[in-house]
Design an enzyme around this catalytic site. Sequence first.
Site, PDB file in Angstrom:
ATOM      1  N   GLU A  25       4.125   1.645  -5.799  1.00  0.00           N
ATOM      2  CA  GLU A  25       5.648   0.855  -5.123  1.00  0.00           C
ATOM      3  C   GLU A  25       4.641  -0.264  -5.147  1.00  0.00           C
ATOM      4  OE1 GLU A  25       5.273  -0.616  -1.437  1.00  0.00           O
ATOM      5  OE2 GLU A  25       3.712   0.416  -0.805  1.00  0.00           O
ATOM      6  N   LYS A  86      12.813  -7.646  -1.091  1.00  0.00           N
ATOM      7  CA  LYS A  86      12.052  -5.798  -0.926  1.00  0.00           C
ATOM      8  C   LYS A  86      13.221  -5.122  -0.843  1.00  0.00           C
ATOM      9  CE  LYS A  86      10.081  -4.540   3.341  1.00  0.00           C
ATOM     10  NZ  LYS A  86       9.459  -4.525   5.283  1.00  0.00           N
ATOM     11  N   VAL A 106       8.004   1.634  -0.986  1.00  0.00           N
ATOM     12  CA  VAL A 106       8.134   3.350  -0.580  1.00  0.00           C
ATOM     13  C   VAL A 106       9.938   3.636  -0.942  1.00  0.00           C
ATOM     14  CG1 VAL A 106       7.567   6.237   0.344  1.00  0.00           C
ATOM     15  CG2 VAL A 106       5.587   3.475   0.748  1.00  0.00           C
ATOM     16  N   ASP A 143      13.915   1.081  15.092  1.00  0.00           N
ATOM     17  CA  ASP A 143      14.062   0.514  13.533  1.00  0.00           C
ATOM     18  C   ASP A 143      13.568   1.524  12.326  1.00  0.00           C
ATOM     19  OD1 ASP A 143      12.835  -0.320  11.087  1.00  0.00           O
ATOM     20  OD2 ASP A 143      12.354  -2.605  11.983  1.00  0.00           O
ATOM     21  N   SER A 145      12.010   3.213   9.296  1.00  0.00           N
ATOM     22  CA  SER A 145      11.784   2.898   7.634  1.00  0.00           C
ATOM     23  C   SER A 145      12.387   4.177   6.742  1.00  0.00           C
ATOM     24  CB  SER A 145      10.771   2.192   7.335  1.00  0.00           C
ATOM     25  OG  SER A 145      10.406   3.070   6.050  1.00  0.00           O
ATOM     26  N   ALA A 146      13.833   3.422   5.454  1.00  0.00           N
ATOM     27  CA  ALA A 146      13.763   4.466   5.179  1.00  0.00           C
ATOM     28  C   ALA A 146      12.903   5.429   4.561  1.00  0.00           C
ATOM     29  CB  ALA A 146      14.619   3.509   4.236  1.00  0.00           C
ATOM     30  N   ASP A 147      11.749   4.786   4.289  1.00  0.00           N
ATOM     31  CA  ASP A 147      10.867   5.664   4.043  1.00  0.00           C
ATOM     32  C   ASP A 147      11.134   7.361   3.981  1.00  0.00           C
ATOM     33  OD1 ASP A 147      10.034   3.390   2.982  1.00  0.00           O
ATOM     34  OD2 ASP A 147       7.973   3.120   3.867  1.00  0.00           O
ATOM     35  N   LYS A 164       0.704   3.025   9.797  1.00  0.00           N
ATOM     36  CA  LYS A 164      -0.089   1.908  10.098  1.00  0.00           C
ATOM     37  C   LYS A 164       0.284   1.933  12.250  1.00  0.00           C
ATOM     38  CE  LYS A 164      -0.506  -1.769   7.720  1.00  0.00           C
ATOM     39  NZ  LYS A 164       0.179  -2.361   6.037  1.00  0.00           N
TER      40      LYS A 164
HETATM   41  N1  PSU Z   1       2.987   0.075   5.014  1.00  0.00           N
HETATM   42  C1  PSU Z   1       1.933  -1.081   4.735  1.00  0.00           C
HETATM   43  N2  PSU Z   1       2.074  -1.704   3.657  1.00  0.00           N
HETATM   44  C2  PSU Z   1       2.939  -2.238   3.351  1.00  0.00           C
HETATM   45  C3  PSU Z   1       4.426  -1.156   3.237  1.00  0.00           C
HETATM   46  C4  PSU Z   1       4.246  -0.993   4.038  1.00  0.00           C
HETATM   47  O1  PSU Z   1       0.893  -0.284   4.954  1.00  0.00           O
HETATM   48  O2  PSU Z   1       3.287  -2.741   2.381  1.00  0.00           O
HETATM   49  C5  PSU Z   1       5.672  -1.784   3.211  1.00  0.00           C
HETATM   50  C6  PSU Z   1       5.910  -0.715   1.879  1.00  0.00           C
HETATM   51  O3  PSU Z   1       6.656  -0.995   0.793  1.00  0.00           O
HETATM   52  C7  PSU Z   1       6.462   0.392   2.588  1.00  0.00           C
HETATM   53  C8  PSU Z   1       7.698  -0.495   3.415  1.00  0.00           C
HETATM   54  O4  PSU Z   1       7.445   0.836   1.952  1.00  0.00           O
HETATM   55  O5  PSU Z   1       6.581  -1.425   3.686  1.00  0.00           O
HETATM   56  C9  PSU Z   1       8.567   0.033   5.092  1.00  0.00           C
HETATM   57  O6  PSU Z   1       9.076  -0.919   5.545  1.00  0.00           O
HETATM   58  P1  PSU Z   1      10.587  -0.605   6.129  1.00  0.00           P
HETATM   59  O7  PSU Z   1       9.795  -0.323   7.262  1.00  0.00           O
HETATM   60  O8  PSU Z   1      11.167  -1.744   6.474  1.00  0.00           O
HETATM   61  O9  PSU Z   1      11.355   0.615   5.767  1.00  0.00           O
HETATM   62 MN    MN Z   2      13.195  -1.115   9.517  1.00  0.00          MN
END
Ligand code: PSU
Ligand code: MN
Length: 307
Positions: A25, A86, A106, A143, A145-147, A164
């Site tokens: 990524e 992002k 991701v 919240d 994540s879309a991941d 994390k």
């Molecule tokens: N977790 C990490 N470091 C990161 C990310 C997640 O330890 O840089 C980044 C990754 O790109 C992950 C994104 O896909 O944050 C998730 O963001 P969100 O929670 O907004 O979906």
């Molecule tokens: Mn989010």
Amino acid sequence: MNENLLLTAEVADALAENRAVVALESSIVAQGLPAPDNIIVGQAMQDAVREQGAVPAMTALLDGRLRIGLTADEMARLAAAPDVRKCGGRDLGPAMALGLTGATTVSATVQLAAAAKIAVFGTGGIGGVHRIPAGNAAPARVDISADLLAMSRAAVAVVSSGAKSLLDLPTTLETLEALGVPVLGFGCDRFPAFYTAESDLSVTYRFDDLDQLADALRKHWSLPNAGGALVCNPPPADLAMAADEVETLVQGANAAAAAAGISGAPLTPFVLSHMRQASQDQTLRLNGALAIANAALAGQLAVQLAA
Ligand code: PSU
Ligand code: MN
């Protein structure tokens, strides 16, 4: 192949010859790590993939074009521009139409990897379900994540050190279960919590043998409608932190965020930077080291799958 995907010749050749390729990524470079560590770690992740005999393919959206494989200059461009977006998976179509430049998270990277038929993706940690911030004046909201959903839809193995511990990890794992994403520990029974290997949560299955892990993935993908899998690699033992030490850092950072009235999208960057300062950069060194180690394991796994 999707005509909107632009692959480097190196990546296209490797895929055409069924050689090992690892997706990476670019959000970790553009948003995840501060300069100058971002470029150093991004380059080291690519080197680690190569050392295993695989070809690295960092993904991004450059001037409206979907890119699989970046030159060093292109990665540096993403690392240097403060206004790089992002991009999650849902951003790609609109951002392409608007000719934008963005780094892939991701969720976007698994989608692009699947489109290019790249089976393995190495990163630091995945996004997950956020904790409801305690003592925050902002209204509590979910919240997610879309991941997580993206991993359920794309047949890609994501190699990471878990997620994390500033996230709600039990709910993150429940969500992966609901979405049908197996959580496979490589040499670990416990779900790694990024900064620490010591979470009290279990992976779905443990594998100690790379060959058997590759076999599990092949068999997962032999079934109809199978999506991705999360492969968990514990953080390097020499830099990993104790769980209570991490929790103290997380709570200190969350309290500082609440006091400063920070919530929503700026919350995670604030918390990470606070933890970095409070730990005298230990979290930063660990983040870089685990991302490189995961890229190496992703390289090994890709080579095994290509064999
Ligand atoms: N977790 C990490 N470091 C990161 C990310 C997640 O330890 O840089 C980044 C990754 O790109 C992950 C994104 O896909 O944050 C998730 O963001 P969100 O929670 O907004 O979906
Ligand atoms: Mn989010």
